[in-house]
Design a protein around this motif. Structure first.
Motif, PDB file in Angstrom:
ATOM      1  N   ASP A 266       3.670   1.294   3.547  1.00 46.12           N
ATOM      2  CA  ASP A 266       2.574   0.658   2.814  1.00 46.12           C
ATOM      3  C   ASP A 266       3.140  -0.087   1.625  1.00 46.12           C
ATOM      4  OD1 ASP A 266      -0.126   1.460   3.921  1.00 46.12           O
ATOM      5  OD2 ASP A 266       0.892   3.401   3.851  1.00 46.12           O
ATOM      6  N   CYS A 267       2.902  -1.380   1.597  1.00 46.86           N
ATOM      7  CA  CYS A 267       3.402  -2.204   0.496  1.00 46.86           C
ATOM      8  C   CYS A 267       2.196  -2.699  -0.289  1.00 46.86           C
ATOM      9  CB  CYS A 267       4.225  -3.367   1.048  1.00 46.86           C
ATOM     10  SG  CYS A 267       5.643  -2.787   2.002  1.00 46.86           S
ATOM     11  N   ASP A 268       2.011  -2.178  -1.472  1.00 49.90           N
ATOM     12  CA  ASP A 268       0.844  -2.545  -2.270  1.00 49.90           C
ATOM     13  C   ASP A 268       1.293  -3.236  -3.545  1.00 49.90           C
ATOM     14  OD1 ASP A 268      -1.868  -1.458  -1.097  1.00 49.90           O
ATOM     15  OD2 ASP A 268      -0.286  -0.046  -0.554  1.00 49.90           O
TER      16      ASP A 268
ATOM     17  N   GLU B 108       1.798  -1.886   6.466  1.00 49.04           N
ATOM     18  CA  GLU B 108       0.549  -2.465   5.978  1.00 49.04           C
ATOM     19  C   GLU B 108       0.774  -3.011   4.576  1.00 49.04           C
ATOM     20  OE1 GLU B 108      -2.612   0.092   8.688  1.00 49.04           O
ATOM     21  OE2 GLU B 108      -2.864   0.055   6.516  1.00 49.04           O
ATOM     22  N   TYR B 109       0.046  -4.078   4.253  1.00 54.36           N
ATOM     23  CA  TYR B 109       0.256  -4.788   2.997  1.00 54.36           C
ATOM     24  C   TYR B 109      -1.082  -4.985   2.316  1.00 54.36           C
ATOM     25  CZ  TYR B 109       1.230  -9.055   0.151  1.00 54.36           C
ATOM     26  OH  TYR B 109       1.345  -9.982  -0.850  1.00 54.36           O
ATOM     27  N   GLY B 110      -1.096  -4.864   1.020  1.00 50.54           N
ATOM     28  CA  GLY B 110      -2.326  -5.140   0.288  1.00 50.54           C
ATOM     29  C   GLY B 110      -2.000  -5.591  -1.120  1.00 50.54           C
TER      30      GLY B 110
END
Lengths: 238, 238, 238, 238, 238, 238
Positions: free
Chosen positions: E115-117, E62-64
């Motif tokens: 998770d890539c934030d 998931e990316y944000g």
């Protein structure tokens, strides 16, 4: 024999209470037997985009049920994040039925929203909503005329609604929940004070209905709506 | 002088009507002046995932306002497709407040949902909801005990709530809408029958409040809640 | 004995890093023990509808947690398609707390949005967010004044926040996650530099709290916030 | 005179093409004049929760319009994130109409989904959907019987639908878009092969309709549906 | 001349910090010039439905972006209630890229979520995410092996990614935001340690690119990724 | 040997039908073997916010699949309430590809929306959509020029697309569903009539691809697209 001991052409006890809540321009509690609906009419000095600059107003409706208005708790539509197809179908029906009696030009560029919220359900909530909403709308229109915002009465007719159906082979008037859950045909009829139809929505559940059955049902509906319109008038004069 | 002519430590007229609607295990109409809320308690024989197999039950709450419960029509949350932050905050508060008085082990693996629906709003809807919901919950619990589904009373205490605030420099009890819109500090207090706090939520609007002001407000709240708990008991014995 | 070996009235190690990211008008990393929050202040030359034409500005906040800021991965709110009730409650609290110290007229018709994003959570994320957001807001306001867009300082007070609670029967200051999960009462206090309250939110978990316990907790909170305000000032002068 | 030069009781040219796409168990393109709808029947070996373990199957429908099936491009419901009230109303009508002719016990615990997608719209899309979906359903049922999954034919009757209305004072059969936009009363009728009613949905637009008008409309509908049922049979034998 | 003064085949300064946050099984801060992304790997002992009972695990991403990671504040996807098409495209790319190097059978029936934030954005956030996520995944896998939950190393290759493009007519490596906003062709390349391609996504902006330009870009990408893979190995040994 | 018996560099049978539906400014049915897509171009005299007042127009695309265009019924995106990541990725690709050949200044401040709806899917729906959408766009542009609304032809090039991949170790052109589900590398290539690239999206599934394999695939793609552009021209002259 009907579960409620009513005769085949007998309405439930109807009670119409005006000025039920204090904020709305029109506010009515309608009770049809154990079915109880709060109908409010709210006036707003704006119209939806398709009416902007038209000189005409708009009448619309929204419908909801309290989660525990029913025998088993239903989930709250606001929490689920959407209105069911049934809810949308009903509120579109209420809106069309009320618009059928309003001269939108005489109303002027404003919107009347009819909120019909079911407090307790025992069958016939959509028809009770229409019958009650007409009284709330009448009060809201009267207020607009008294304030001088509306010059001529935009209400062209009275409008009321009732359900009819075939229960255990017999056509009956004003189905309650027990009858509704177990009937073969269910028809909702919306009619003007003059006996003309605004909406007829008949659905066969179980077995299809013949032309003769349909004729009988329409007669029963007319018989009921004539009484409802008289009760509306009496309430409005009360 | 308060707009309602009440004394600074005077509650509005409170009326608690049990068995208000017919389907719910507990159903209460609570009226605090012009604020009117229907509180129903619905029992369901299932629990949310985090309680499955725990032997414990759950108590939760949902809150809503009819679109025209207020001076200006609010848009319907079901139609907008989401509950506002305010709604969620309130229903979380109601749920926590009621859970504070329930022994979930004695309740057994079932859920009681408290639906608090505001029919007419005039300030203090969240505190009226808590006070009314406790009565509805008591009725639902009594029914479970009568049916033999619950053996020991899971209710450990009574719980009620009231708002207090500083209106025109004076600490007052039970703010109505006129006072609420124009006060400097607003505090909602949830308290047990024994005077201990379950929730204290104070918010400065306009100017921050001192420790002394806070002390006075907490005393006023206790004074009000003591009366509310007595009214709950009287209603439950009625 | 506290799990962290801290004294009952001892804050965790606090570190405030300004200019943490390069794009925002104010950007602060606040670390309270293992709780780490990035607080940015973004200035936009527009206001929400209710402020249009008022000559006043607006201050608002949004809050989020990275999915793995916590011991177990939480699902991403953007992927679920909605913010939880907890998230909304927290961002409303942050927004109110910051607005309490801003003269919106002096700010002028512009919006400052405070984004508080939790990188690592170990209890107290909402209070750390408020304390850090005030520093970010101060930097953004200073930039506006330096550019001549704002003439007079719209910040009326410093504001900071801390949690207090009753852990194993003892009132303690600044709960970390281990204490928070296992405490009986949890209270978040937002206070001005002058010791007046902006918000008090106390919740009993497990057992209700007495008036005496509340007094002790409020004293502890004041003790902590006095130190936090000093650290904010020091950071802003650094 | 009708814009299309048709006689008042004349259907548009109808064309039913079976096996229109290759994947579905039943796939039909139905063309009613310029209205073109792809109706597919998909069989899935599962049932919705309310039918689990009942030994009965389920029949349901979904309806959609390609964004540019209409004169002006409509926004895509998938992109807006919700189906309109109109869409939901129509797909509920299609589902009920088809269920009326299916013995769900003979179908067995499986679901047939009828997808009705409008490629080009010129009035009467919901009635064309019902008429076409019956043919697709017949093909899907025949396949199930051929595979030995269904023993006895679950289809009890043929079902078809048509619209009727009062256009410029004259009752007419099978309204196209030009007539539909400008008519006073619009009625959709769903009927079995034996002439019994499954659904009657009449709506007054403009002025309410009398009992006599309703009788005429129902006769016209019967006249049209008799022909449609014959065309369905012919297509199924082709 | 590039705005950053870099040579056409020069990467930005890269920094990879492991163990950046404390809860995740793998947690990496990757900095590529001013682009900063937190990549965490979370292990959960469950798999999505399509892998249940397969003996194989799953890897997803998931990316944000933090709202103010960019020059102008972007609205928060959680508040808007949906992830943009760009976000979904990127997180699908990250997930596919990482799955390309994992033997899902050796991983066993568990899920690793990456998770890539993005904390700060300056171009190349998706490629930095892939490069950083591989390091986080390596740490998570090492932990699983150390705990004996995974027997054989499921990582078949190293994987890293970089962007290349044509800026002012010149093919360049590792575009920053200034170059990205003003380039004619933008290509993201994901490559294994052995120089084979996992993903190539080239987009002409402005003018289409020739086969010769493409060849040059692919060479540049290989040059950059070779260095990135070496940095990953060094970080993992550090 | 390919399942369809085609040679490794052989396209499927292509059929392009213009004026497929009557309302749209451009309407094309493109059939590539068993893949069938309706591509319509709709002209609206407005532009999205970022183009307002720019003198330039906009070209965008939306993509959808009928629920039973596939072997197993997919759930309807409108009913689920959101478009999948795959759908969004595809419609963004179609939009970019078409914008690459349009001079937005010459188009003027209007929007052309390309709706690509898959009636039947057998692999390659996104590339068929691009190839078909170009023909629909050409028709819409021709209509605008004929009406005098657009003076100079805004179409700078033809554009078409095809997939290539490595199936059982052999590079093949134009993968159908059987090949696509079982291939190691899948690449979608969008190219101008002059052989320059607009988009290249290659994904390794199973094993990564070498530089040599990539070269072969790009040659195959060019071979196919050259033929597709010729078919587009022929259709447009037909």
């Amino acid at each position: 024999m009907r579960p409620s001991q009513r005769k085949h052409d007998q309405l439930r006890a109807i009670r119409i209470t005006r000025h039920y809540t204090k904020h709305a321009e029109g506010s009515v509690l309608i009770e049809c037997g154990d079915t109880k609906v709060i109908c409010t009419a709210s006036v707003e000095e704006r119209v939806p985009p398709h009416k902007k600059g038209s000189g005409e107003g708009w009448v619309t409706a929204e419908y909801g049920m309290l989660p525990r208005s029913t025998g088993e708790r239903m989930s709250r539509e606001a929490a689920k994040g959407k209105q069911s197809g049934r809810t949308q179908e009903i509120q579109r029906l209420i809106g069309r039925s009320l618009r059928a009696v309003v001269d939108l030009g005489k109303l002027g560029e404003r919107t009347v929203t009819l909120d019909c919220d079911v407090i307790q359900a025992d069958g016939g909530t959509r028809t009770a909503s229409i019958t009650g909403a007409f009284v709330a709308l009448s009060d809201a229109v009267a207020a607009l005329m008294q304030q001088g915002l509306v010059k001529e009465n935009p209400l062209k007719h009275a409008v009321a609604a009732i359900s009819v159906g075939i229960y255990q082979g017999i056509p009956v008037l004003d189905l309650d929940y027990l009858e509704d859950s177990d009937c073969d045909t269910d028809m909702n009829v919306v009619m003007l004070g003059n006996g003309h139809f605004v909406e007829v929505q008949g659905t066969a559940e179980g077995h299809a209905f013949s032309r003769e059955e349909m004729d009988t049902l329409l007669e029963l509906a007319k018989h009921g709506i004539t009484q409802l319109v008289a009760m509306q008038q009496k309430a409005l004069q009360g």
